[in-house]
Scaffold this motif. Structure first.
Motif, PDB file in Angstrom:
ATOM      1  N   PHE A  90     -40.494  41.118  23.172  1.00 59.73           N
ATOM      2  CA  PHE A  90     -39.452  41.926  23.798  1.00 59.73           C
ATOM      3  C   PHE A  90     -39.775  42.149  25.270  1.00 59.73           C
ATOM      4  N   SER A  91     -38.847  41.812  26.144  1.00 57.15           N
ATOM      5  CA  SER A  91     -38.944  42.105  27.570  1.00 57.15           C
ATOM      6  C   SER A  91     -37.799  43.036  27.927  1.00 57.15           C
ATOM      7  N   THR A  92     -37.716  43.450  29.178  1.00 52.77           N
ATOM      8  CA  THR A  92     -36.663  44.402  29.546  1.00 52.77           C
ATOM      9  C   THR A  92     -35.263  43.806  29.468  1.00 52.77           C
ATOM     10  N   ASP A  93     -35.127  42.522  29.832  1.00 54.06           N
ATOM     11  CA  ASP A  93     -33.799  41.919  29.886  1.00 54.06           C
ATOM     12  C   ASP A  93     -33.547  40.852  28.833  1.00 54.06           C
ATOM     13  N   PHE A  94     -34.566  40.474  28.072  1.00 51.07           N
ATOM     14  CA  PHE A  94     -34.381  39.399  27.108  1.00 51.07           C
ATOM     15  C   PHE A  94     -35.437  39.476  26.013  1.00 51.07           C
ATOM     16  N   ILE A  95     -35.216  38.669  24.963  1.00 50.01           N
ATOM     17  CA  ILE A  95     -36.136  38.552  23.836  1.00 50.01           C
ATOM     18  C   ILE A  95     -36.454  37.067  23.689  1.00 50.01           C
ATOM     19  N   THR A  96     -37.722  36.747  23.537  1.00 50.14           N
ATOM     20  CA  THR A  96     -38.092  35.346  23.364  1.00 50.14           C
ATOM     21  C   THR A  96     -38.686  35.125  21.986  1.00 50.14           C
ATOM     22  N   LYS A  97     -38.389  33.954  21.437  1.00 48.09           N
ATOM     23  CA  LYS A  97     -38.936  33.509  20.154  1.00 48.09           C
ATOM     24  C   LYS A  97     -39.282  32.040  20.334  1.00 48.09           C
ATOM     25  N   ALA A  98     -40.557  31.738  20.485  1.00 49.48           N
ATOM     26  CA  ALA A  98     -41.018  30.364  20.731  1.00 49.48           C
ATOM     27  C   ALA A  98     -40.253  29.790  21.927  1.00 49.48           C
ATOM     28  N   THR A  99     -39.370  28.816  21.701  1.00 47.88           N
ATOM     29  CA  THR A  99     -38.616  28.226  22.811  1.00 47.88           C
ATOM     30  C   THR A  99     -37.214  28.821  22.954  1.00 47.88           C
ATOM     31  N   ASP A 100     -36.852  29.751  22.094  1.00 50.07           N
ATOM     32  CA  ASP A 100     -35.535  30.389  22.173  1.00 50.07           C
ATOM     33  C   ASP A 100     -35.613  31.642  23.035  1.00 50.07           C
ATOM     34  N   THR A 101     -34.566  31.863  23.805  1.00 54.25           N
ATOM     35  CA  THR A 101     -34.458  33.082  24.606  1.00 54.25           C
ATOM     36  C   THR A 101     -33.100  33.711  24.324  1.00 54.25           C
ATOM     37  N   PHE A 102     -33.124  34.979  23.967  1.00 54.69           N
ATOM     38  CA  PHE A 102     -31.897  35.736  23.723  1.00 54.69           C
ATOM     39  C   PHE A 102     -31.722  36.698  24.891  1.00 54.69           C
ATOM     40  N   HIS A 103     -30.687  36.502  25.681  1.00 55.39           N
ATOM     41  CA  HIS A 103     -30.456  37.315  26.877  1.00 55.39           C
ATOM     42  C   HIS A 103     -29.729  38.603  26.494  1.00 55.39           C
ATOM     43  N   ILE A 104     -30.479  39.491  25.871  1.00 54.28           N
ATOM     44  CA  ILE A 104     -29.945  40.765  25.407  1.00 54.28           C
ATOM     45  C   ILE A 104     -30.918  41.861  25.806  1.00 54.28           C
ATOM     46  N   LYS A 105     -30.387  42.925  26.383  1.00 52.88           N
ATOM     47  CA  LYS A 105     -31.219  44.077  26.728  1.00 52.88           C
ATOM     48  C   LYS A 105     -31.286  44.994  25.511  1.00 52.88           C
ATOM     49  N   ILE A 106     -32.475  45.404  25.162  1.00 50.13           N
ATOM     50  CA  ILE A 106     -32.660  46.341  24.053  1.00 50.13           C
ATOM     51  C   ILE A 106     -33.039  47.686  24.646  1.00 50.13           C
ATOM     52  N   GLU A 107     -32.234  48.701  24.334  1.00 53.29           N
ATOM     53  CA  GLU A 107     -32.495  50.034  24.870  1.00 53.29           C
ATOM     54  C   GLU A 107     -33.539  50.770  24.041  1.00 53.29           C
ATOM     55  N   GLN A 108     -33.439  50.649  22.731  1.00 54.82           N
ATOM     56  CA  GLN A 108     -34.350  51.375  21.855  1.00 54.82           C
ATOM     57  C   GLN A 108     -34.641  50.545  20.615  1.00 54.82           C
ATOM     58  N   LYS A 109     -35.899  50.635  20.157  1.00 53.65           N
ATOM     59  CA  LYS A 109     -36.314  49.937  18.938  1.00 53.65           C
ATOM     60  C   LYS A 109     -36.866  50.983  17.978  1.00 53.65           C
ATOM     61  N   GLN A 110     -36.462  50.896  16.729  1.00 55.78           N
ATOM     62  CA  GLN A 110     -37.007  51.753  15.674  1.00 55.78           C
ATOM     63  C   GLN A 110     -37.481  50.865  14.546  1.00 55.78           C
ATOM     64  N   PHE A 111     -38.661  51.190  14.028  1.00 58.81           N
ATOM     65  CA  PHE A 111     -39.240  50.402  12.957  1.00 58.81           C
ATOM     66  C   PHE A 111     -39.467  51.289  11.745  1.00 58.81           C
ATOM     67  N   PHE A 112     -39.251  50.719  10.569  1.00 56.31           N
ATOM     68  CA  PHE A 112     -39.328  51.467   9.322  1.00 56.31           C
ATOM     69  C   PHE A 112     -40.239  50.736   8.345  1.00 56.31           C
ATOM     70  N   PHE A 113     -40.884  51.527   7.489  1.00 56.39           N
ATOM     71  CA  PHE A 113     -41.596  50.962   6.352  1.00 56.39           C
ATOM     72  C   PHE A 113     -41.374  51.886   5.171  1.00 56.39           C
ATOM     73  N   ASN A 114     -40.884  51.320   4.098  1.00 59.08           N
ATOM     74  CA  ASN A 114     -40.604  52.063   2.872  1.00 59.08           C
ATOM     75  C   ASN A 114     -39.655  53.238   3.120  1.00 59.08           C
ATOM     76  N   GLY A 115     -38.674  53.044   3.995  1.00 60.35           N
ATOM     77  CA  GLY A 115     -37.649  54.053   4.251  1.00 60.35           C
ATOM     78  C   GLY A 115     -38.007  55.092   5.288  1.00 60.35           C
ATOM     79  N   ASN A 116     -39.210  55.058   5.831  1.00 55.42           N
ATOM     80  CA  ASN A 116     -39.639  56.050   6.817  1.00 55.42           C
ATOM     81  C   ASN A 116     -39.892  55.386   8.161  1.00 55.42           C
ATOM     82  N   VAL A 117     -39.580  56.135   9.229  1.00 55.08           N
ATOM     83  CA  VAL A 117     -39.871  55.636  10.568  1.00 55.08           C
ATOM     84  C   VAL A 117     -41.377  55.495  10.701  1.00 55.08           C
ATOM     85  N   THR A 118     -41.822  54.391  11.278  1.00 54.98           N
ATOM     86  CA  THR A 118     -43.253  54.141  11.370  1.00 54.98           C
ATOM     87  C   THR A 118     -43.629  53.631  12.746  1.00 54.98           C
ATOM     88  N   SER A 119     -44.832  53.940  13.124  1.00 54.73           N
ATOM     89  CA  SER A 119     -45.400  53.325  14.329  1.00 54.73           C
ATOM     90  C   SER A 119     -46.573  52.448  13.905  1.00 54.73           C
TER      91      SER A 119
END
Length: 152
Positions: A90-119
């Motif tokens: 994840f970068s500020t203006d894009f997301i990269t996956k190997a040779t793919d680049t998705f030109h999308i800005k992500i403002e916030q990311k939340q991650f969950f495990f077993n239904g609960n927010v996790t860090s």
């Protein structure tokens, strides 16, 4: 004897020129408005296509790999299996996956495990929110846990 030739007067010609100028001006104004709308539609389609491609890629990788982890120090989402792995950086203006680049800005990311927010590193679902400029769209991807997810 003088004969009169049938012709338009200067006043009639000026009126025709003025009316033509007004009609051409209105036509160019309408054309400019239509072009602006087409550009806006094209940009919206481009963003939605890019977002759909990212969603499809994340969904496929989420269900293809056995474990998902978010590495906060690298700002990366890592999908792993016994044979292979793939990383979304994840970068500020894009997301990269190997040779793919998705030109999308992500403002916030939340991650969950077993239904609960996790860090924690283990993740089984995540939510990616786009800025307000993109209409507050978001992606929510999840996978069902199997017994290996709960083992250390």
């Amino acid at each position: 004897m003088k004969s009169k030739l049938p012709a338009y007067t200067i006043n009639e010609m000026l009126i025709v020129i003025i009316v033509s100028t007004i009609i051409i001006g209105i036509a160019f104004t309408v054309l400019t408005l239509v072009q602006r709308h087409m550009w806006a539609i094209q940009e919206n389609l481009k963003l939605n296509t890019e977002l759909n491609q990212l969603e499809e890629s994340l969904w496929i990788d989420c269900h293809k790999y056995g474990s998902i982890a978010f590495l906060e120090q690298d700002n990366a989402l890592v999908f792993k299996s016994q044979i292979d792995s793939v990383t979304y950086q994840f970068s500020t203006d894009f997301i990269t996956k190997a040779t793919d680049t998705f030109h999308i800005k992500i403002e916030q990311k939340q991650f969950f495990f077993n239904g609960n927010v996790t860090s924690n590193k283990k993740v089984d679902a995540f939510k990616l929110e786009l800025p307000k400029a993109y209409g507050n769209q978001h992606l929510f991807i999840y996978k069902r846990n199997d017994a290996t997810q709960f083992m250390n």
